[in-house]
Design an enzyme around this catalytic site. Sequence first.
Site, PDB file in Angstrom:
ATOM      1  N   TYR A 161       0.847  -1.188   0.000  1.00 57.10           N
ATOM      2  CA  TYR A 161       0.000   0.000   0.000  1.00 57.10           C
ATOM      3  C   TYR A 161       0.881   1.237   0.000  1.00 57.10           C
ATOM      4  O   TYR A 161       1.855   1.322   0.753  1.00 57.10           O
ATOM      5  CB  TYR A 161      -0.903   0.013   1.243  1.00 57.10           C
ATOM      6  N   ASP A 212       9.261   2.682   0.121  1.00 49.73           N
ATOM      7  CA  ASP A 212       8.188   3.342   0.862  1.00 49.73           C
ATOM      8  C   ASP A 212       8.340   2.954   2.328  1.00 49.73           C
ATOM      9  O   ASP A 212       7.959   1.864   2.747  1.00 49.73           O
ATOM     10  CB  ASP A 212       6.827   2.929   0.306  1.00 49.73           C
ATOM     11  N   LYS A 227       3.778   8.953   9.085  1.00 52.83           N
ATOM     12  CA  LYS A 227       3.523   8.346  10.392  1.00 52.83           C
ATOM     13  C   LYS A 227       4.488   8.862  11.485  1.00 52.83           C
ATOM     14  O   LYS A 227       4.345   9.998  11.894  1.00 52.83           O
ATOM     15  CB  LYS A 227       3.494   6.822  10.256  1.00 52.83           C
TER      16      LYS A 227
HETATM   17  C1  LIG Z   1       0.151   4.569   5.742  1.00 52.36           C
HETATM   18  C2  LIG Z   1       0.945   4.331   4.543  1.00 52.36           C
HETATM   19  C3  LIG Z   1       0.899   5.191   3.426  1.00 52.36           C
HETATM   20  C4  LIG Z   1      -0.067   6.331   3.325  1.00 52.36           C
HETATM   21  O1  LIG Z   1       0.145   7.320   4.274  1.00 52.36           O
HETATM   22  P1  LIG Z   1      -1.047   8.330   4.621  1.00 52.36           P
HETATM   23  O2  LIG Z   1      -0.435   9.275   5.599  1.00 52.36           O
HETATM   24  O3  LIG Z   1      -2.163   7.497   5.162  1.00 52.36           O
HETATM   25  O4  LIG Z   1      -1.436   9.005   3.353  1.00 52.36           O
HETATM   26  C5  LIG Z   1       1.772   4.958   2.392  1.00 52.36           C
HETATM   27  N1  LIG Z   1       2.632   3.927   2.408  1.00 52.36           N
HETATM   28  C6  LIG Z   1       2.696   3.073   3.453  1.00 52.36           C
HETATM   29  C7  LIG Z   1       3.698   1.975   3.442  1.00 52.36           C
HETATM   30  C8  LIG Z   1       1.849   3.233   4.539  1.00 52.36           C
HETATM   31  O5  LIG Z   1       1.895   2.353   5.555  1.00 52.36           O
END
Ligand SMILES: *Cc1c(COP(=O)(O)O)cnc(C)c1O
Length: 429
Positions: A144, A239, A267
Site C-alpha cells: 500500500y 516506501d 507516520k
Molecule cells: C500509511 C501508509 C501510506 C499512506 O500514508 P497516509 O499518511 O495514510 O497518506 C503509504 N505507504 C505506506 C507503506 C503506509 O503504511
Amino acid sequence: MNISKSEKLFEEAQKFIPGGVNSPVRAFKSVGGKPLFIKEGKGSKFTDADGNEYIDYIGSWGPHLFGHNPDFIIDALNEAIKKGTSFGAPTEIEIKMAELITELVPSVEKVRMVNSGTEATMSAVRAARGFTGRDKFIKFEGCYHGHADYFLIKAGSGALTLGVPTSPGVTKGNAADTLLAEYNNIESIKELVANNKDEIAAVIIEPIAGNMGVIKSEDNFLKELRSICDEEGIVLIFDEVMTGFRVAKGGAQEILGITPDLSTFGKIIGGGLPVGAFGGKAEIMNQIAPVGPIYQAGTLSGNPLAMSAGFAALNYIKNNPNIYDLLEEKSAYLADGFAKNLEKIGKKYAMTRIGSMMCLFFTEEEVTDFQSAVKSNTELYGKYFHKMLEQGIYLAPAQFEALFVSTVHSKEDFDKTINAHYNSLIEIL
Ligand SMILES: *Cc1c(COP(=O)(O)O)cnc(C)c1O
C-alpha cells in the site's frame, strides 16, 4: 438496551461524513460492528466516549512509537504554538528537521516535507518519472502506498494483461502505467522489465510490507531488485512510511542493508501530526521545483507545529538509540506469549514479526506474499478482534494490518493481552 455514546456519535457522524469516518478502515467494516469513538489517550492506553479503557496496539496506525501524548511532544507543541501556527514562508525548524532526517537515514541527501504518506509517495513517483523521462512504474501486489490514483491498481487476470483500477474514479490511463509484480518473486520483476524496456521510471516497494499483514522481503530478493534497477536506470523507491523510524532509526533500509534512490516517510516522522516526507539522492531531488522543473508544492508543507512535533520525535530517537533494543525485547515478550498460547491450543497460525511490527494471520500456511496472506480466515479474525475488544485490547479492525508495540507498553499490558488472546482463541475456535 442502553445505546452507548459511541453508537450515538456514530449515528450523528454518518449524517455528515460518508460512513461516519474520515478514513474507511476506521468504520470496522471488515470486522463487523460499530466503531468506538475515542476521547483521549495517554501512554499505551486510550479511553472511548463511554469511558472504557483499552490497551492500544494500533498507535494511530503507526505514528505513536512512544505511545499516546508523550510529554516531550506536548512540550514541543506548546512552545511552537506560542509563536504562530503557519507562515507560508521558511522557518528554521524546517532546516533542523531536514538535517536530522539526512543524519538518521544516510541515503537521504536532500528531503522535501509534505503533509501525508500519500503525498510523499505520489511526489516520489513524480520525481522518478521526471528524472528518468519515463512513464511506467512497478508496484507490488499487496503493498500500500496511499490513495493516489495510480497506486489503486491491482493485477488483471493473467500475468501479462493490464492492471485494473481497484476504485471507480481511477482511469484506465492510470492503470496502463502501473505494472504489478509479486512480492518476493524476482522473476515477476524480470519479466516486467524485459517487456517494458526503457519505459520504467521506478519500482516502489515496502521493504518490509506492513499493509498485507507484516511480511519481510527475502534477502536476495531486494539485492537482486537493487541490481536490476541499477542496470536498467530505474529509480528504486523504498516506501518507509510505516517502517521508517519504526524498525530501526534508519528504517528498513538500515536493517536490510540495501540503499534505495528515494525514500518516503510519514507516520512516526510527524510525532502524531500530519507529516510526510520524500527524499534521497541529491541528483534526483535537485530536479524538484524551484531548482528543477518537476513541480511539487504545499501550502502547509513544513508547517511549524507539525515540524516541532516531528522534530521532537526524531530527536528523541537520535538521543535514545537504545529504544530499538527495548522495542525488540518488549515485542518478543508479547509474540512469545502469543506463540505459547497457539501451542497450547494446537494451532499453527502464521505469526510474523519484525521488531515492534507483528501480525497474527488466521492461516496455518506460511505467509510470504499477498497470495499466501489472503488465505487467512478474515471472518475468524473479525471474531477474534471483537473478543479482544471486549477484554480491553484494541487491535487493528482488519486482518491485514500490523500490530504495533510502543516504548511505553508495560509487562502488565502484555500479560493482560496474552491472557485475553488465549481466552479469545478458546472462545472462537
Ligand atoms: C500509511 C501508509 C501510506 C499512506 O500514508 P497516509 O499518511 O495514510 O497518506 C503509504 N505507504 C505506506 C507503506 C503506509 O503504511
